[in-house]
Design an enzyme around this catalytic site. Structure first.
Site, PDB file in Angstrom:
ATOM      1  N   ASN A  54       1.107  -1.058   0.092  1.00 14.23           N
ATOM      2  CA  ASN A  54       0.009   0.027  -0.084  1.00 14.23           C
ATOM      3  C   ASN A  54       1.006   1.408  -0.133  1.00 14.23           C
ATOM      4  O   ASN A  54       2.146   1.155   0.056  1.00 14.23           O
ATOM      5  CB  ASN A  54      -0.313  -0.362   1.254  1.00 14.23           C
ATOM      6  CG  ASN A  54      -0.126  -0.263   2.590  1.00 14.23           C
ATOM      7  OD1 ASN A  54       0.511   0.651   2.174  1.00 14.23           O
ATOM      8  ND2 ASN A  54      -0.709  -1.597   3.188  1.00 14.23           N
ATOM      9  N   LYS A  84     -11.195  -4.144  17.975  1.00 15.93           N
ATOM     10  CA  LYS A  84      -9.890  -3.711  18.106  1.00 15.93           C
ATOM     11  C   LYS A  84      -9.282  -4.167  19.856  1.00 15.93           C
ATOM     12  O   LYS A  84      -8.186  -4.687  20.309  1.00 15.93           O
ATOM     13  CB  LYS A  84      -8.660  -2.999  17.614  1.00 15.93           C
ATOM     14  CG  LYS A  84      -8.816  -3.472  15.785  1.00 15.93           C
ATOM     15  CD  LYS A  84      -7.998  -3.517  15.107  1.00 15.93           C
ATOM     16  CE  LYS A  84      -8.281  -3.844  13.554  1.00 15.93           C
ATOM     17  NZ  LYS A  84      -6.715  -3.692  12.963  1.00 15.93           N
ATOM     18  N   LYS A 137     -13.460   1.039  15.526  1.00 11.20           N
ATOM     19  CA  LYS A 137     -13.026  -0.216  15.209  1.00 11.20           C
ATOM     20  C   LYS A 137     -12.242   0.262  16.147  1.00 11.20           C
ATOM     21  O   LYS A 137     -11.238  -1.157  16.699  1.00 11.20           O
ATOM     22  CB  LYS A 137     -11.721   0.854  14.091  1.00 11.20           C
ATOM     23  CG  LYS A 137     -10.526   0.076  13.464  1.00 11.20           C
ATOM     24  CD  LYS A 137     -10.205   0.349  12.564  1.00 11.20           C
ATOM     25  CE  LYS A 137     -10.561   0.219  10.670  1.00 11.20           C
ATOM     26  NZ  LYS A 137     -10.254   0.498   9.459  1.00 11.20           N
TER      27      LYS A 137
HETATM   28  O1  PMT Z   1       2.653   5.779   6.597  1.00  8.92           O
HETATM   29  P1  PMT Z   1       2.849   7.772   6.067  1.00  8.92           P
HETATM   30  O2  PMT Z   1       2.900   6.724   4.588  1.00  8.92           O
HETATM   31  O3  PMT Z   1       2.851   8.651   7.163  1.00  8.92           O
HETATM   32  O4  PMT Z   1       1.069   6.908   6.264  1.00  8.92           O
HETATM   33  C1  PMT Z   1       0.090   7.318   7.492  1.00  8.92           C
HETATM   34  C2  PMT Z   1      -1.104   6.245   8.629  1.00  8.92           C
HETATM   35  C3  PMT Z   1      -2.023   6.375   6.702  1.00  8.92           C
HETATM   36  C4  PMT Z   1      -0.188   4.922   7.133  1.00  8.92           C
HETATM   37  C5  PMT Z   1      -1.782   6.497   8.739  1.00  8.92           C
HETATM   38  O5  PMT Z   1      -1.811   7.567   9.774  1.00  8.92           O
HETATM   39  C6  PMT Z   1      -2.807   5.302   9.751  1.00  8.92           C
HETATM   40  O6  PMT Z   1      -3.339   5.537   9.701  1.00  8.92           O
HETATM   41  N1  PMT Z   1      -2.099   3.533   9.950  1.00  8.92           N
HETATM   42  C7  PMT Z   1      -2.959   2.328  10.276  1.00  8.92           C
HETATM   43  C8  PMT Z   1      -3.462   2.175   8.725  1.00  8.92           C
HETATM   44  C9  PMT Z   1      -4.033   0.953   9.391  1.00  8.92           C
HETATM   45  O7  PMT Z   1      -3.904   0.526   8.383  1.00  8.92           O
HETATM   46  O8  PMT Z   1      -5.001   1.371   8.907  1.00  8.92           O
HETATM   47  P2  PMT Z   1      -6.616   0.343   9.608  1.00  8.92           P
HETATM   48  O9  PMT Z   1      -7.858   1.676   9.255  1.00  8.92           O
HETATM   49  O10 PMT Z   1      -6.459  -0.395   8.750  1.00  8.92           O
HETATM   50  O11 PMT Z   1      -6.205  -0.275  10.283  1.00  8.92           O
HETATM   51  C10 PMT Z   1      -6.712  -0.602  11.941  1.00  8.92           C
HETATM   52  C11 PMT Z   1      -5.162  -0.057  13.024  1.00  8.92           C
HETATM   53  O12 PMT Z   1      -4.989  -2.102  13.061  1.00  8.92           O
HETATM   54  C12 PMT Z   1      -4.355   0.628  12.612  1.00  8.92           C
HETATM   55  O13 PMT Z   1      -3.790   0.818  13.365  1.00  8.92           O
HETATM   56  C13 PMT Z   1      -3.605  -0.632  12.084  1.00  8.92           C
HETATM   57  O14 PMT Z   1      -1.818  -0.873  12.120  1.00  8.92           O
HETATM   58  C14 PMT Z   1      -4.099  -2.335  12.977  1.00  8.92           C
HETATM   59  N2  PMT Z   1      -3.461  -3.293  12.029  1.00  8.92           N
HETATM   60  C15 PMT Z   1      -4.352  -3.759  10.735  1.00  8.92           C
HETATM   61  C16 PMT Z   1      -4.226  -4.546  10.262  1.00  8.92           C
HETATM   62  C17 PMT Z   1      -3.318  -5.755  10.704  1.00  8.92           C
HETATM   63  N3  PMT Z   1      -3.332  -6.875  10.236  1.00  8.92           N
HETATM   64  N4  PMT Z   1      -2.440  -5.320  11.634  1.00  8.92           N
HETATM   65  C18 PMT Z   1      -2.740  -4.321  12.842  1.00  8.92           C
HETATM   66  O15 PMT Z   1      -1.656  -3.603  13.948  1.00  8.92           O
END
Ligand code: PMT
Length: 406
Positions: A211, A343, A339
């Site tokens: 991504n 989580k 979320k």
């Molecule tokens: O890296 P940059 O270009 O600076 O951009 C920053 C960002 C947009 C990546 C950052 O600010 C951000 O939003 N990070 C989380 C991205 C994400 O995967 O979000 P999500 O809504 O899909 O996941 C929710 C949470 O679960 C997040 O804390 C993620 O780290 C965590 N997760 C998700 C899937 C997984 N298998 N394990 C996780 O720990």
């Protein structure tokens, strides 16, 4: 400067990663430290005494029984005349000999004779790293106070893949800086874990699922927590971002590796999951490049990756404060609230990642901090400022001086 005037005795043993110590010496000296090198016979197969000597601007010590060396600087003196002894690369062999207390060459004799702290940067093949003998040796050394930096996971010189790559010079430098003292602040005495960047999930040897995460936000948070005194481990997927100083950075590629590295970093007081972890990986990665025309269009079967945030939130050994991110493209706050509950984390930072926002990869971010008892919208600010504001809110929540409001 934490390193100015510090004396580092660098023991270079025989691994392919030995070439990286040249860069380490250069960076240490740039920061005002002096470096004296001891080169093992194996190490001399990979790096020459001349190059070590040219960069350290000092004599390189190789021989336990050298009459000139002993008269100028005995091995006991060598082992005491340093503020820190660094073994890099630390091969499986030298770690085993250190654990056994052997003294059959200059390097091991110095290590046995020293009364100074020792930091080792392991480097070896993944099977050697995983072997119970090596793990037992590491346990013994850790119990005796030897500190480790790395290894990292990644492709290896032997064409295998996994943990065993020596930490990068920047990471070893950060570990050395940490040893000599990180800035004191409201988070001194706390340990923090931050995830950052994307993960790459391989399809075949040349293709992967990924991504647009750049790691800017996660790295900024790790830097901000360290600046407030937290002993910080940053577990990052592939990014172009420099490793933040005073932070122990662990580089990984896949979600499974990120999970493993996070578990290895526990226990921590604070966990912030800013990584954009791939939700799925390919069930069975092809060993060879998938060829066009091999039976038509390939079908990829995906399996779910471990959820690192949910797993850290569920324990065992749950950090006192777990902070997640929510990357949303619509109904940002509502989805992020759901979320947070799903989580099981304490706080969640919601950000809009619709393409027009430029959040992925950009330098600025606009987040909502959501807790069990409410949410607040932060104005758009740089990712560095988001990191600082979050770190301050975390510090306040630990000081019990507030309700976590930022
Ligand atoms: O890296 P940059 O270009 O600076 O951009 C920053 C960002 C947009 C990546 C950052 O600010 C951000 O939003 N990070 C989380 C991205 C994400 O995967 O979000 P999500 O809504 O899909 O996941 C929710 C949470 O679960 C997040 O804390 C993620 O780290 C965590 N997760 C998700 C899937 C997984 N298998 N394990 C996780 O720990």
């Amino acid at each position: 400067m934490a390193l100015a005037g510090k004396r580092v005795l660098l023991i270079v043993s025989g691994g392919i990663a030995a070439y990286k110590v040249l860069e380490l010496i250069r960076r240490l000296r740039e920061r005002g430290a002096s470096v004296r090198a001891v080169l093992t016979k194996g190490g001399a197969q990979f790096v020459t005494p001349l190059s070590l000597s040219a960069l350290s601007e000092d004599k390189v010590y190789t021989d336990l029984f050298s009459l000139t060396d002993e008269s100028e600087m005995g091995h006991i003196q060598l082992s005491r005349d340093a503020d820190l002894v660094v073994v890099a690369p630390a091969t499986a062999d030298i770690l085993a000999r250190m654990a056994a207390g052997m003294a059959d060459d200059l390097a091991t004799t110095v290590l046995l004779a020293t009364d100074k702290p020792v930091l080792a940067a392991p480097a070896m093949n993944v099977r050697m790293w995983e072997h119970p003998a090596t793990q037992d040796n590491l346990d013994r050394l850790r119990r005796r106070g030897v500190r480790m930096v790395g290894p990292n996971a990644g492709p290896m010189a032997c064409n295998e893949y996994g943990f065993g790559r020596m930490a990068e010079p920047e990471e070893i430098l950060a570990a050395i800086s940490r040893h000599f003292g990180r800035p004191a602040g409201p988070l001194t005495g706390r340990r923090a874990l931050v995830t950052s960047g994307p993960t790459h999930e391989p399809i075949d040897p040349v293709r992967y699922i990924a991504n647009h995460s750049s790691g800017k936000q996660g790295h900024a948070i790790a830097a901000a927590l360290a600046a407030l005194g937290a002993e910080t481990v940053l577990v990052t997927g592939p990014t172009d971002e420099a490793d933040p100083l005073d932070v122990h950075t662990v580089a990984v590629t896949t979600a499974v590796e990120m999970m493993e590295a996070c578990r290895a970093a526990l226990p921590v007081d604070i966990a912030v999951c800013a990584a954009a972890v791939a939700d799925w990986r390919v069930a069975s990665r092809a060993d060879e490049k998938i060829k066009k025309g091999d039976g038509g269009t390939p079908t990829l079967t995906l399996v779910e990756n471990p959820d690192i945030l949910a797993s850290l939130s569920a324990g065992p050994g749950r950090p006192a404060l777990v902070v997640g991110f929510a990357a949303e493209t619509e109904q940002v706050v509502a989805h992020a609230r759901a979320k947070r509950e799903r989580k099981g984390c304490d706080w969640i930072l919601a950000n809009d990642v619709s393409p027009e926002t430029g959040t992925f990869g950009g330098d600025a971010n606009r987040v909502h901090l959501i807790r069990a008892d409410g949410h607040e919208a932060w104005p758009e600010m740089s990712k560095a400022e988001v990191g600082q504001r979050l770190a301050s809110a975390i510090a306040r929540s630990f000081q019990g001086a507030g309700d976590g409001a930022a």
